[in-house]
Design an enzyme around this catalytic site. Sequence first.
Site: not given
Ligand code: C5P
Length: 237
Positions: A36, A63, A65, A68, A122, A213
Amino acid sequence: MSNTLDPKVIVALDFAEASNALSLVSQLDPKLCKLKVGKELFTAAGPQLIETLVEKDFQVFLDLKFHDIPNTVKKACQAASNLGVWMLNVHASGGSDMMQAALEGVHNSQQNPYLIAVTILTSMSQDNLTELGISRPLEEQVTHLAKLTQTAGLHGVVCSAMEAETLRKAVNDDFLLVTPGIRPVTASQDDQTRIMTPEKALTKGASYLVIGRPITQADDPLSALHNINADINQYTS
Ligand code: C5P
């Protein structure tokens, strides 16, 4: 190995520069995960990075989003699809006309990426919705926007794993639920508050798992990915 056909894990490349992203990607395998690319990396590295990842045979979720006027979103989705991405997204709150225009853009591209929508971020609370003049309870608004997305003909939504069970009952079986906030039991929670294990998220109805991560910051990213895939092997196809 059964998960080589349609890996369920989408590795979030949350990096500031292409070099760091590519260094991580060189340790991964397109048969084991998708990737992603979000706003930060895309803004820094541009379409060329997407083309590089696609040339390396990775399926890429762009991603960005989009939100517009319909015609602008249509053109943006067409341009994104032309990069050869596997999935892209828009905001459902742009409305049916915008989502249908987005789908038209995707179809115009001669490519066939999945087009999904974000319902309510979220990070938003009930108070944030009230501020916008939306009085419906947040969970109901999420379901409402997911159904609107499905009716507009899109392929799925991004949602919290916590919402997957409720949404799965409200939408068709083949409607995609793409869920972030995933943490293997052994991983650090980082700044995520409402987390779910990969296995549980799939049990609740998630179709694909966005994981950053726990893989990107692991000492051995490939082995972290292998461990997650081993845990969810029964859900992969
Ligand atoms: O490192 P981690 O697993 O927390 O990353 C989650 C990914 O999902 C990041 O790119 C974050 O921006 C995205 N994301 C999120 N929660 C959301 C929507 C997207 O953590 N509600």
